[in-house]
Design a protein around this motif. Structure first.
Motif, PDB file in Angstrom:
ATOM      1  N   GLY A   1       0.803  -1.214   0.000  1.00 26.24           N
ATOM      2  CA  GLY A   1       0.000   0.000   0.000  1.00 26.24           C
ATOM      3  C   GLY A   1       0.835   1.262   0.000  1.00 26.24           C
ATOM      4  N   GLN A   2       0.240   2.333  -0.505  1.00 22.52           N
ATOM      5  CA  GLN A   2       0.909   3.628  -0.575  1.00 22.52           C
ATOM      6  C   GLN A   2      -0.065   4.714  -0.131  1.00 22.52           C
ATOM      7  OE1 GLN A   2       4.083   4.172  -1.412  1.00 22.52           O
ATOM      8  NE2 GLN A   2       4.092   6.407  -1.436  1.00 22.52           N
ATOM      9  N   THR A   3       0.397   5.570   0.782  1.00 20.95           N
ATOM     10  CA  THR A   3      -0.395   6.720   1.218  1.00 20.95           C
ATOM     11  C   THR A   3       0.441   7.971   1.026  1.00 20.95           C
ATOM     12  OG1 THR A   3      -1.506   5.361   2.895  1.00 20.95           O
ATOM     13  CG2 THR A   3      -1.685   7.743   3.122  1.00 20.95           C
ATOM     14  N   ASN A   4       0.028   8.849   0.132  1.00 23.51           N
ATOM     15  CA  ASN A   4       0.738  10.109  -0.107  1.00 23.51           C
ATOM     16  C   ASN A   4       0.111  11.170   0.792  1.00 23.51           C
ATOM     17  OD1 ASN A   4       2.281   8.842  -2.078  1.00 23.51           O
ATOM     18  ND2 ASN A   4       0.848   9.352  -3.694  1.00 23.51           N
ATOM     19  N   SER A   5       0.633  11.271   2.009  1.00 24.69           N
ATOM     20  CA  SER A   5       0.029  12.099   3.044  1.00 24.69           C
ATOM     21  C   SER A   5       0.892  13.322   3.321  1.00 24.69           C
ATOM     22  CB  SER A   5      -0.169  11.255   4.310  1.00 24.69           C
ATOM     23  OG  SER A   5      -0.902  11.965   5.278  1.00 24.69           O
ATOM     24  N   ALA A   6       0.711  13.901   4.489  1.00 28.29           N
ATOM     25  CA  ALA A   6       1.490  15.078   4.902  1.00 28.29           C
ATOM     26  C   ALA A   6       1.530  15.137   6.419  1.00 28.29           C
ATOM     27  CB  ALA A   6       0.866  16.353   4.336  1.00 28.29           C
ATOM     28  N   VAL A   7       2.553  15.814   6.937  1.00 30.80           N
ATOM     29  CA  VAL A   7       2.647  16.090   8.367  1.00 30.80           C
ATOM     30  C   VAL A   7       2.021  17.459   8.602  1.00 30.80           C
ATOM     31  CG1 VAL A   7       4.177  16.380  10.344  1.00 30.80           C
ATOM     32  CG2 VAL A   7       4.763  14.749   8.541  1.00 30.80           C
ATOM     33  N   THR A   8       1.009  17.499   9.457  1.00 27.07           N
ATOM     34  CA  THR A   8       0.327  18.755   9.786  1.00 27.07           C
ATOM     35  C   THR A   8       0.592  19.085  11.256  1.00 27.07           C
ATOM     36  OG1 THR A   8      -1.726  17.618  10.389  1.00 27.07           O
ATOM     37  CG2 THR A   8      -1.470  18.276   8.084  1.00 27.07           C
ATOM     38  N   GLY A   9       0.059  20.206  11.716  1.00 26.78           N
ATOM     39  CA  GLY A   9       0.260  20.622  13.102  1.00 26.78           C
ATOM     40  C   GLY A   9       1.656  21.131  13.368  1.00 26.78           C
ATOM     41  N   LEU A  10       2.286  21.699  12.357  1.00 35.47           N
ATOM     42  CA  LEU A  10       3.644  22.229  12.490  1.00 35.47           C
ATOM     43  C   LEU A  10       3.611  23.754  12.633  1.00 35.47           C
ATOM     44  CD1 LEU A  10       5.326  20.143   9.643  1.00 35.47           C
ATOM     45  CD2 LEU A  10       5.479  19.719  12.097  1.00 35.47           C
TER      46      LEU A  10
ATOM     47  N   LEU B   1       4.619  13.625   3.285  1.00 37.44           N
ATOM     48  CA  LEU B   1       5.135  12.369   3.818  1.00 37.44           C
ATOM     49  C   LEU B   1       4.478  11.224   3.054  1.00 37.44           C
ATOM     50  CD1 LEU B   1       5.697  11.314   7.498  1.00 37.44           C
ATOM     51  CD2 LEU B   1       4.504   9.802   5.940  1.00 37.44           C
ATOM     52  N   ASP B   2       5.299  10.436   2.372  1.00 39.50           N
ATOM     53  CA  ASP B   2       4.809   9.251   1.658  1.00 39.50           C
ATOM     54  C   ASP B   2       5.020   8.037   2.546  1.00 39.50           C
ATOM     55  OD1 ASP B   2       4.257  10.853  -0.521  1.00 39.50           O
ATOM     56  OD2 ASP B   2       6.162  10.444  -1.503  1.00 39.50           O
ATOM     57  N   LEU B   3       3.953   7.287   2.781  1.00 39.19           N
ATOM     58  CA  LEU B   3       4.013   6.110   3.653  1.00 39.19           C
ATOM     59  C   LEU B   3       3.750   4.860   2.822  1.00 39.19           C
ATOM     60  CD1 LEU B   3       4.218   5.046   6.591  1.00 39.19           C
ATOM     61  CD2 LEU B   3       1.720   5.248   6.705  1.00 39.19           C
ATOM     62  N   THR B   4       4.703   3.927   2.850  1.00 40.13           N
ATOM     63  CA  THR B   4       4.575   2.663   2.136  1.00 40.13           C
ATOM     64  C   THR B   4       4.451   1.534   3.153  1.00 40.13           C
ATOM     65  OG1 THR B   4       5.952   3.508   0.336  1.00 40.13           O
ATOM     66  CG2 THR B   4       5.627   1.125   0.440  1.00 40.13           C
ATOM     67  N   THR B   5       3.481   0.654   2.954  1.00 40.99           N
ATOM     68  CA  THR B   5       3.284  -0.469   3.873  1.00 40.99           C
ATOM     69  C   THR B   5       3.280  -1.788   3.098  1.00 40.99           C
ATOM     70  OG1 THR B   5       0.867  -0.214   3.713  1.00 40.99           O
ATOM     71  CG2 THR B   5       1.981   0.868   5.553  1.00 40.99           C
ATOM     72  N   PHE B   6       3.828  -2.814   3.742  1.00 40.83           N
ATOM     73  CA  PHE B   6       3.768  -4.179   3.205  1.00 40.83           C
ATOM     74  C   PHE B   6       3.256  -5.084   4.315  1.00 40.83           C
ATOM     75  CE2 PHE B   6       5.667  -8.403   2.671  1.00 40.83           C
ATOM     76  CZ  PHE B   6       5.092  -8.745   1.452  1.00 40.83           C
ATOM     77  N   ASP B   7       2.176  -5.821   4.053  1.00 45.01           N
ATOM     78  CA  ASP B   7       1.522  -6.637   5.069  1.00 45.01           C
ATOM     79  C   ASP B   7       1.436  -8.094   4.641  1.00 45.01           C
ATOM     80  OD1 ASP B   7       0.673  -4.415   6.835  1.00 45.01           O
ATOM     81  OD2 ASP B   7      -0.623  -3.880   5.144  1.00 45.01           O
TER      82      ASP B   7
END
Length: 205
Positions: free
Chosen positions: A83-92, A99-105
């Protein structure tokens, strides 16, 4: 743009599948499945303390990916997911950071009513998560300056879902999962408790 095209493509495939030949056979021992999915990931705090007076968070954003499954019996299967989530860090203190998050399950899947057209299931497993920050998070903690980069860690997930067979080869799939992320940053890291909801189209052979 890519995620919007993915959503449109999966919706179109689902619409075509609804006009296909009626389903005859569903989850069977020795069968294999390939699913493409798109959905939403709901974020959580990234750090265990405030950075310049604020707590960075993983934003809610679109997630997408592929799943491959092999069914050992009519009920039990093993599934690999990328999976791939093209997200971001907020609250800065400043602007958001991509922030791109890659997951392997690797997950175990148990199907209820495997011979029916509508097949509910439960799923659980472990995996690996890798984060890629566009730039470091820079701020202050206890009066000192800090620079925080991305990191990798393990992930665990558990959830429920259902497959609806529109033919013996094609299914539509809804899935909701809790996801635990050990960490995605290399300093002041905090574990994340996130959720994912996805819609997919599957092909069975």
């Amino acid at each position: 743009m890519l995620t919007k095209k993915s959503l449109i493509g999966l919706t179109a495939l689902g619409a075509l599948a609804l006009n296909a030949v009626p389903a005859m056979a569903q989850v069977t021992a020795g069968s294999q499945e390939v699913h493409a999915y798109v959905g939403e990931t709901f974020g959580d705090d990234l750090t265990d303390r405030r950075i310049s007076g604020r707590t960075p968070e993983l934003d809610d954003d679109v997630t997408y990916g592929l799943r491959y499954g092999y069914n050992f019996t009519d009920a039990w299967g093993l599934e690999l997911s990328l999976g791939q989530t093209n997200s971001a860090v907020t609250g800065l203190p400043g602007r958001d950071i991509d922030l791109d998050l890659t997951t392997f399950d690797v997950d175990a899947v148990y199907h209820f009513n495997p011979s029916g057209r509508f097949v509910p299931y439960v799923v659980a497993g472990l995996g690996y998560a890798s984060a890629d920050l566009d730039r470091p998070i820079i701020g202050a903690v206890n009066g000192g300056s800090v620079r925080i980069g991305d990191d990798n860690g393990f992930t665990a997930n558990a959830g429920v879902g259902a497959k609806y067979f529109v033919t013996d080869k094609v299914s539509l799939r809804l899935d909701a999962r809790y996801r635990y992320l050990d960490k995605v940053v290399d300093r002041f890291d905090d574990s994340l408790n996130t959720f994912e909801t996805t819609f997919g189209v599957g092909f069975h052979f």
